[in-house]
Write a protein that holds these residues in place. Structure first.
Motif, PDB file in Angstrom:
ATOM      1  N   LYS A  87      -1.770  -4.118   9.404  1.00 16.42           N
ATOM      2  CA  LYS A  87      -1.320  -2.911   8.862  1.00 16.42           C
ATOM      3  C   LYS A  87       0.307  -3.253   8.657  1.00 16.42           C
ATOM      4  N   LEU A 100       0.934  -1.293  -0.019  1.00 14.90           N
ATOM      5  CA  LEU A 100      -0.111  -0.133   0.166  1.00 14.90           C
ATOM      6  C   LEU A 100       0.692   1.324   0.139  1.00 14.90           C
ATOM      7  N   CYS A 113      -7.279  -1.012   0.434  1.00 17.21           N
ATOM      8  CA  CYS A 113      -7.767  -0.345   1.802  1.00 17.21           C
ATOM      9  C   CYS A 113      -8.835  -0.915   2.584  1.00 17.21           C
TER      10      CYS A 113
END
Length: 235
Positions: free
Chosen positions: A230, A94, A224
């Motif tokens: 994460k 990401l 997302c």
């Protein structure tokens, strides 16, 4: 009201595979830009002394330094960035995708600038400006610069109406002019059409780059919306 988010493929593979494919195309085009820019820089390096002596205009300076150097730099960035783009897309990183998209936007703006400059130089009739500077230097005290250019370009005098000073035309061993072609036709054939080529190439590459940015943005949105740790993006 239509939820446009649902129009994005639910499987990241359908986004990252086209993104990698378009990046591969851009990588090849980046190599082409590096070659074109390198050839341009090498060609116009022979005009360095001429540009200084003639106190060239902004358009002429852009032609001999700005445009070819800009194409070369953008090509190098494309070669590097597209490899990075393939990696971050394949790994679905990401943070990497966000940085990649931002850098692609910067390069897109630079590419538009170089393409616009190439078309502007053509419209400004830079060949005539070059001819005026050529005649000015030919009639000046540092006209030996002209002789060096003529040997490089393999031509003699700017055009048929130019100053026909015999010392400004390269001679063979018998003292006869080595070349019969005028320099305006040689330079025009090498520069004029290529300015349009650079402009057209910038538009074509810009379109592909914009498509890459769209796929990258869609992939960012899909990642997302996908549940995962994460810490994955920083591995």
């Amino acid at each position: 009201m239509v939820d446009t988010i649902n129009l994005i493929p639910t499987t990241p593979r359908y986004l990252k595979v086209p993104l990698i494919a378009f990046n591969t195309i851009l990588w090849i085009l980046g190599l082409v830009l590096v070659i074109i820019g390198g050839v341009g820089v090498n060609f116009f390096s022979n005009f360095k002394d001429f540009t200084k002596v003639s106190k060239a205009s902004a358009a002429l300076s852009n032609l001999t330094t700005g445009a070819p150097a800009g194409v070369l730099v953008i090509g190098i960035f494309f070669v590097i960035l597209t490899v990075v783009g393939c990696f971050v897309a394949g790994k679905e990183k990401l943070v990497g995708l966000v940085i990649y998209t931002m850098l692609m936007l910067i390069i897109l703006v630079a590419l538009i600038g170089v393409g616009g400059k190439a078309l502007t130089l053509h419209n400004d009739d830079v060949i005539n400006q070059l001819g005026n500077s050529w005649e000015e230097v030919s009639n000046g005290p540092k006209n030996s610069t002209i002789l060096k250019l003529e040997n490089f370009l393999k031509c003699c005098y700017w055009n048929s109406t130019s100053n026909k000073d015999p010392s400004l035309c390269p001679k063979d061993s018998k003292g006869l002019p080595k070349y019969t072609t005028t320099c305006d036709s040689v330079i025009s054939s090498k520069i004029s059409s290529n300015l349009y080529l650079v402009g057209a190439a910038a538009v074509s590459i810009g379109v592909i780059e914009f498509i890459c940015m769209l796929f990258a943005l869609f992939l960012i949105i899909r990642i997302c919306r996908s549940p995962r740790s994460k810490s994955y993006d920083y591995q």
